[in-house]
Scaffold this motif. Structure first.
Motif: not given
Length: 459
Positions: A259-263
């Motif tokens: 989720t961090s990379l997606a954000c």
């Protein structure tokens, strides 16, 4: 007790915002018309604005909104001396306020290049107000007032949530209640909501170590959501992205890293694509490719540092930064009165800084070596320096040969200053004791009353 104190203070913020908003003419906040245009794209579905031939980037809006913006903007331009006039008549202003939004009306293209990069989701409060006004066929004057009200109350609610997570200190509350902060909070612009989201993101991260394991995934999701909204809307706050990966590291979960990379990828893709397609013709010789100009500036660090130093050491600009940080209202044409108000508020900030730092004399200096404190200081410095780079590439004519960086205002440094205030805060266990709670919220309330009075005096 902390919930009660936070609720009372945020309630006072709303009261102050209602008083200030009730006496402020429409669209008097800087670029407020552009924020309203961008907010309307949330309900029109035009997430990526268009660029008509020979014009700045624009959006399709309801004719009633376009008329309201054009009439009141011209009125303000005449008032501040940017237009020879004549100003719109009272009858024209009333007529513009009485027209209603309609879903069946043929939209009109209105330029707003300064807000093109901001994601429409960042205008959720204003968009909700405009959607409700259109559904209920409310007149534009009521729709605008509703946008102000919903933005104000939502911003206060977000700050309330942040205060529940991490108890604020006197300096933090004093910064949030400066005249400039209150003036922007009371408008339909993005500043109040974005500041609240930035504070919420930092508070979410700071609360993570003490949270129960079953609550940490929820905190991380809220952190990702806050940063996903606030960073594209306030690009100088990109250091907040660091918190995503530090949070994922603490949680030690694959989905948290994902989720961090997606954000991060979503933010980068949005900013890069929108920046390249935005055309701003408001000033001559502005860069036509801000991404390429930024890369060029960063690839010549010596020249960039020299330019920033020249800008920072310019005495006239130093005075402007200080005054516009404290409060130069309207379209930067309404300084506080009397002029000594700036010195008085500066002194009050110094006093609240001392009150905030008082804990150091009672605690070991090892507390100052905590990583989170230096993380916030580093993020604040990076964010502050980013303001100059962003204004260099987006607002300074001929940036490659510029002598000074233009367009920087003191209010852009509010969140970096809040980061520093949170970095020097007392330990939370001490801050949540009744004497510390009283000290913080009484200090904030005093600054709130003084700033509200000074703001109302010049409106």
């Amino acid at each position: 007790m902390k919930r009660t104190f936070a609720a009372i203070f945020c309630g006072l913020l709303v009261v102050s915002g209602l008083l200030i908003g009730g006496t402020t003419p429409p669209l008097l906040s800087p670029d407020e018309h552009a924020h309203l245009v961008r907010a309307y794209t949330l309900i029109s579905g035009e997430w990526r604005m268009h660029t008509p031939a020979g014009r700045s980037t624009a959006a399709w809006v309801d004719p009633a909104l376009a008329k309201y913006i054009n009439v009141h903007r011209e009125s303000n331009r005449v008032a501040v001396g940017r237009s020879p006039g004549p100003p719109p008549t009272t009858a024209e202003l009333v007529a513009a306020g009485n027209t209603s939004l309609s879903e069946s009306a043929k939209p009109i293209s209105i330029s707003a290049p300064g807000a093109a990069v901001y994601p429409p989701i960042a205008y959720l409060p204003q968009g909700l107000a405009l959607f409700s006004a259109r559904a209920l066929h409310l007149p534009m004057a009521t729709a605008y007032a509703l946008a102000r009200l919903v933005s104000l109350t939502t911003s206060a609610a977000v700050l309330f949530a942040a205060f529940l997570l991490v108890t604020p200190n006197p300096l933090q509350l004093a910064l949030l209640t400066l005249p400039m902060s209150l003036f922007q909070l009371a408008s339909a612009a993005l500043d109040g909501f974005s500041t609240g989201l930035a504070m919420l993101a930092i508070s979410l991260y700071q609360s993570l170590p003490e949270a129960q394991p079953r609550h940490r995934p929820i905190i991380h999701v809220c952190l990702v959501s806050s940063i996903l909204i606030v960073v594209p809307a306030r690009l100088h706050l990109w250091p907040l992205l660091i918190l995503l990966f530090l949070s994922a590291r603490k949680i030690k979960s694959v989905w948290a890293w994902f989720t961090s990379l997606a954000c991060l990828s979503t933010v980068l893709n949005w900013v890069a694509s929108v920046s390249r397609n935005t055309v701003d013709l408001r000033r001559a010789e502005l860069s036509t490719d801000t991404v390429q100009t930024a890369i060029h500036s960063l690839s010549h660090p010596g020249e960039l540092i020299a330019l920033v130093l020249r800008t920072l050491t310019n005495h006239e600009l130093q005075n402007f930064y200080f005054r516009s940080f404290i409060g130069v209202l309207g379209w930067l044409h309404l300084p506080l009165e009397p002029s000594k108000a700036y010195q008085m508020l500066g002194l009050m900030l110094a006093i609240f800084t001392v009150l905030t730092l008082n804990w150091i004399s009672q605690r070991t200096w090892r507390m100052l070596l905590e990583q989170t404190r230096w993380l916030l200081v580093g993020m604040a410095m990076l964010s502050a320096m980013s303001v100059f780079l962003l204004l260099l590439v987006a607002w300074t004519p001929d940036p490659a040969n510029a002598l000074l960086i233009e367009g920087v205002q003191g209010r852009y440094f509010l969140v970096p200053a809040l980061m520093v205030a949170m970095a020097v805060a007392p330990p939370q266990k001490q801050q949540q004791r009744l004497p510390s709670l009283v000290l913080s919220y009484v200090s904030g309330s005093v600054m709130l009353m003084v700033s509200t009075a000074l703001t109302l005096r010049v409106l």
